[in-house]
Each structure stands twice: as C-alpha cells, then as structure tokens.
Enzyme design. Structure first.
Site, PDB file in Angstrom:
ATOM      1  N   ASP A 137      79.479  16.659   4.850  1.00 19.77           N
ATOM      2  CA  ASP A 137      80.822  16.671   4.244  1.00 19.77           C
ATOM      3  C   ASP A 137      80.803  17.199   2.808  1.00 19.77           C
ATOM      4  OD1 ASP A 137      81.679  15.702   6.626  1.00 19.77           O
ATOM      5  OD2 ASP A 137      82.035  13.655   5.947  1.00 19.77           O
ATOM      6  N   SER A 145      74.468  11.693   9.134  1.00 18.36           N
ATOM      7  CA  SER A 145      75.181  12.840   9.700  1.00 18.36           C
ATOM      8  C   SER A 145      76.402  13.225   8.876  1.00 18.36           C
ATOM      9  CB  SER A 145      75.626  12.511  11.124  1.00 18.36           C
ATOM     10  OG  SER A 145      76.549  11.443  11.077  1.00 18.36           O
ATOM     11  N   CYS A 146      76.735  12.424   7.854  1.00 17.84           N
ATOM     12  CA  CYS A 146      78.020  12.676   7.186  1.00 17.84           C
ATOM     13  C   CYS A 146      77.924  13.195   5.766  1.00 17.84           C
ATOM     14  CB  CYS A 146      78.837  11.392   7.192  1.00 17.84           C
ATOM     15  SG  CYS A 146      79.086  10.784   8.854  1.00 17.84           S
ATOM     16  N   PHE A 147      77.123  12.545   4.924  1.00 22.50           N
ATOM     17  CA  PHE A 147      77.186  12.876   3.493  1.00 22.50           C
ATOM     18  C   PHE A 147      76.804  14.335   3.212  1.00 22.50           C
ATOM     19  CE2 PHE A 147      76.835   8.259   1.693  1.00 22.50           C
ATOM     20  CZ  PHE A 147      78.111   8.009   2.163  1.00 22.50           C
TER      21      PHE A 147
END
Ligand code: UGA
Length: 452
Positions: free
Chosen positions: A282, A277-279
């Site tokens: 972001d 869910s982040c890389f």
C-alpha cells in the site's frame, strides 16, 4: 428467512471473514471464486487458510445454517441472486511497485454482465484497497460500459475500506472502530449504512459511521496504513538515535512519547521492521500513484527505506557482537512477518537473509513455530530449517530474534548458553528483559546500548 443477501466477490481474508460473519448473523451470502478447490472447501465448511476463529465460525454455520453460506464458481449467478455485491479481490503490487487492478477490473466486468440482466436496484461496494478514483473511474465506468446501467440510478456504488489485521480478521470484522462509507450518491451510502445498522446493531453506539465521497474513502485506507508504517519507521529511526547514546532505551522513550494523548504508543514498537501483505504494497501503491500525478512523496520513500534498512542494522549489530560471521552458524528465531501467522510476504526475515548472504554468510538455520513450510517456499535452500528451538540453536554462534512468538518469549539466557556454541543473541523485537540478558550472555537489542 433473511433480510439481506450479499454476494462476496473474492475469498481472501477480507472476503471470507466477512462472508462468515454475515452468514453467522443470518445474512444470506453467496461467495464467489474462480478457484474450484477453494470453492469446494468453503462449501464443505472448511476454511482454505488459517485465520483465528474462522474455522469455528464456519463449523457453526455448516452445522446450523449451511444454506446461508455458499460459494459459487459463477460470479454472475452470485450477483444476480443477491441485492448487494462486495468486491474483495486482491490488489497486488506490480513489478514496478504500482497497484495491479486487474482483478478489480475483471470483477467489475462480471458485475456489468450480471446487471445487464437485472432490473432492480443493486448496490456495488468496493472493499479492496484501491487508489483514489478506482471505484468511480474503473469499477463504475466498466459496469456502465458492459451493462448500460447508470450509477446513482440503476445501481448504487460505494467504497468501504477495510481495516482488519491478519490474525484478528474476525474480531476486527465484528468490532470495527469505525465504518467508512464512500458514496457515489446519497442513496448508495444510505443503503449501505442501513445494511450495517442491521448487521452491527448496538455495536454502532461505539463505532461511528463516516460518510464521504468515493475518493476520500479510498484515501482513508492509505492514510491508515501509511501512518501505521510511518509510526513504525519513526520508532526505528529513534531506535537508531538511541543506539548513538549509551544507556538510552527506545522502549522507554516510545512509552514516554506514546503516553501523549495525541499520539498513543501502538505501532511504536521498534524492531527489525514491518512486513506482511499490506504495508509495503500500500505504501508503494500510493507513492507510485502520487508520483504519476506529479507529486513524488519524500515521506513515504523514507518510511520504506528506514524500514528495509533495519535488516542491515541487525546484521551490523550481530557482527559487532560476534565478530566476522563468515564461516559461523547463524540462527534466525522466527521467520513469519508477525507472530500468529505462517505468512511470509515481505517478512523481515527475507531481508535479513539477503543481507547475511550479501556478506558471504552461508550457514543460516531458521526456525518458526508455524512458518517453516511457507518460508521454504519463499527462501528455498538459502537457509536450513530446524524443527525446534533446540535444533535451531545447536552449534550456532549467533542467534537473531526476528519474530516475537510466545514460544521464544519464555527462553532464558541459560537456554542459549546450553544449546549454542557461543551464546551471542541479538534481540530484533525487544522481546527479552534487557537487564537480565546483558548480565548473562553476550547480548544486543535494537534501540539500546549499555556501557559496562
Ligand atoms: C495491516 C493493518 O494493521 C490493518 O489495519 C490493515 O487492514 C491491513 O494491514 C491491510 O491493509 O489489510 P497486517 O499487515 O495484517 O495489518 O499486520 P499488522 O499487525 O499491522 O503488522 C504489520 C507489520 O508491522 C508486522 O510485520 C509487525 O511485526 C510490524 N510492527 C507492528 C512493528 O514492526 N512494530 C509495531 O509496533 C507494530
């Protein structure tokens, strides 16, 4: 009695793990969410999602000090009854891949509503991942607009980025490497530092607290996730180089690189690519942000392209090994974005399925020890779901290892020979002993091609 009271606005991984860790150390926590089902579960002491050690911690709090962790549906009340408020809302990716600050904005309004009725000093801490300028220009300004209170005078404003990884959220919360505090003014930062000195105690001997301005702290978080993503894409770029030369092994190459004291070998694991869910969220968010400021990032563009193309590479490798895959059964071992979770967000398996479908390959069977259900929500009937490794391999002509679960680590060449129609295997995570497998079955692995 408790020394601190904190409202946690948002009950995802960051919010709930912090809430539980704070309450566990005798800090009064009022979490808040607009999701009634979630609030009820938290109040009953049940974690609304799986995260290692979280349920045990919540059981302990429920049994010994239930008054210290409560979840309200009314954020204004939660804010008014506490001294510090932490914003832990999600900052999802919009369709155009830029950041969606909608939840942050509405939470800032709720804080403004509360502070309208509060005369004492209140500290507001942004802990969500937000592009530079958000804490000051969105959160701070909205609070002032709604409450007529001023940052640096009536309320404190900090940005404290979060570095916890899924599956390690509790451990990372309890034992961070460092604490980064972005501060609007000296008092805001000092108040938050004092809170963490109380919370962490002796752990701070090995964990520096870094104080800086709000925007620098916001950028630290992107600096972190972008560098980790870059390391992975760098390893994958070299894995692709390694495949141009016979008998070169990317695992050894990255070990050699990583032993340099300036580098270290973590996140240099080549494979079928990063997800989660982040890389993607972001890297895309900061890329869109910098572009909007007139600086398009060529580096981050390449990081994402290299990553997502690994799905094409692994399918190429499968076709080199097993021939045209059309009308053959293909097995995907592992569907989640990493082991230890059922999270399918941006998982490499999704890109691999897309590539297989693009090449007209229809008979795909997937198996994941934890993520079959979430995968079905994501992939629907694009693939079939097996209940076991055996079932997944039955009648298959090529298996692709996508997620490096322990359950797959123990498989021997014989297991593939026994269950598959033809035991072709592509190791997308460098899980298997190359020398053993290459001798035993038709085998390929990312980042190594041996000549007979
Ligand atoms: C990541 C960061 O690691 C956290 O520090 C950060 O706080 C978090 O994002 C966030 O922004 O909230 P997470 O996405 O939970 O955490 O998972 P990671 O363990 O970092 O793995 C991400 C992906 O990279 C996985 O798909 C994993 O398979 C892949 N990976 C990791 C590789 O392909 N190679 C490696 O060497 C390491």
């Amino acid at each position: 009695m408790y020394k601190y009271s904190v409202s946690i606005l948002g009950t995802g991984f960051i919010g709930l793990c912090s809430a539980a860790c704070f309450a566990d150390k005798d800090i009064k926590v009022l979490a808040s969410t607009h999701n009634e089902k979630k609030a009820n579960m938290i109040n009953e002491g049940k974690a609304p999602f799986y995260e290692a050690d979280l349920q045990e911690m919540m059981d302990d709090i429920k049994a010994n000090k239930p008054e210290l962790l409560q979840c309200l549906l009314d954020p204004v009340k939660a804010i008014l009854e506490t001294d510090i408020s932490m914003i832990t809302q999600g900052t999802p990716m919009r369709e155009d891949k830029s950041i969606n600050l909608g939840y942050i904005e509405s939470t800032a309004r709720e804080i403004g509503e509360a502070l309208k009725h509060k005369d004492s000093y209140h500290l507001v801490v942004v802990r969500s991942t937000v592009v530079p300028g958000t804490a000051r220009n969105l959160v701070g300004k909205i609070i002032t607009e709604v409450s007529a209170k001023l940052p640096g005078k009536d309320f404190g404003l900090c940005m404290q980025p979060e570095f916890l990884a899924e599956g390690r959220s509790i451990e990372d919360t309890l034992k961070p490497d460092r604490i980064v505090i972005g501060e609007f003014d000296e008092q805001s930062g000092a108040t938050l530092q004092e809170f963490y000195e109380y919370f962490y105690g002796d752990h701070l001997e090995n964990c520096p607290i870094l104080r800086m301005n709000l925007e620098s702290a916001e950028l630290v978080k992107y600096g972190n996730n972008c560098l980790l993503s870059t390391k992975i894409s760098y390893a994958n770029e070299f894995a692709n180089f390694a495949q141009l030369v016979p008998n070169v092994d990317i695992v050894q190459v990255m070990k050699g690189v990583g032993l340099d004291y300036r580098i270290n070998d973590r996140f240099l694991g080549a494979g079928v690519g990063f997800g989660g869910s982040c890389f993607h969220k972001d890297v895309n968010a900061i890329k869109a942000w910098s572009k909007s400021k007139g600086y398009p990032s060529r580096l981050l563009e390449a990081v994402l392209d290299i990553n997502d193309d690994q799905a094409i590479r692994i399918v190429d490798m499968a076709e080199e090994l097993a021939g045209d895959l059309k009308n053959k059964r293909i097995t995907l071992l592992g569907l989640a974005f990493k082991p230890g979770t059922d999270d399918m967000r941006q998982a490499a398996s999704i890109r691999v399925v897309k590539e297989l479908k693009k090449r007209g390959i229809e008979d795909i069977v997937g198996y994941d020890p934890k993520a079959n259900e979430t995968a079905e929500i994501e992939l629907g009937s694009k693939i079939a779901y097996a209940g076991s490794i055996e079932q997944a391999l039955k009648d298959s002509e090529c298996a692709l290892l996508i997620t490096e679960w322990d359950e797959f680590k123990n498989l021997k060449p014989d297991d593939f020979t026994k269950h598959m129609r033809t035991p072709n295997l592509v190791d997308g995570r460098r899980l298997y002993d190359y020398d053993l497998f290459i001798k035993s079955i038709p085998f390929r692995a990312i980042g190594r091609i041996n000549l007979e």
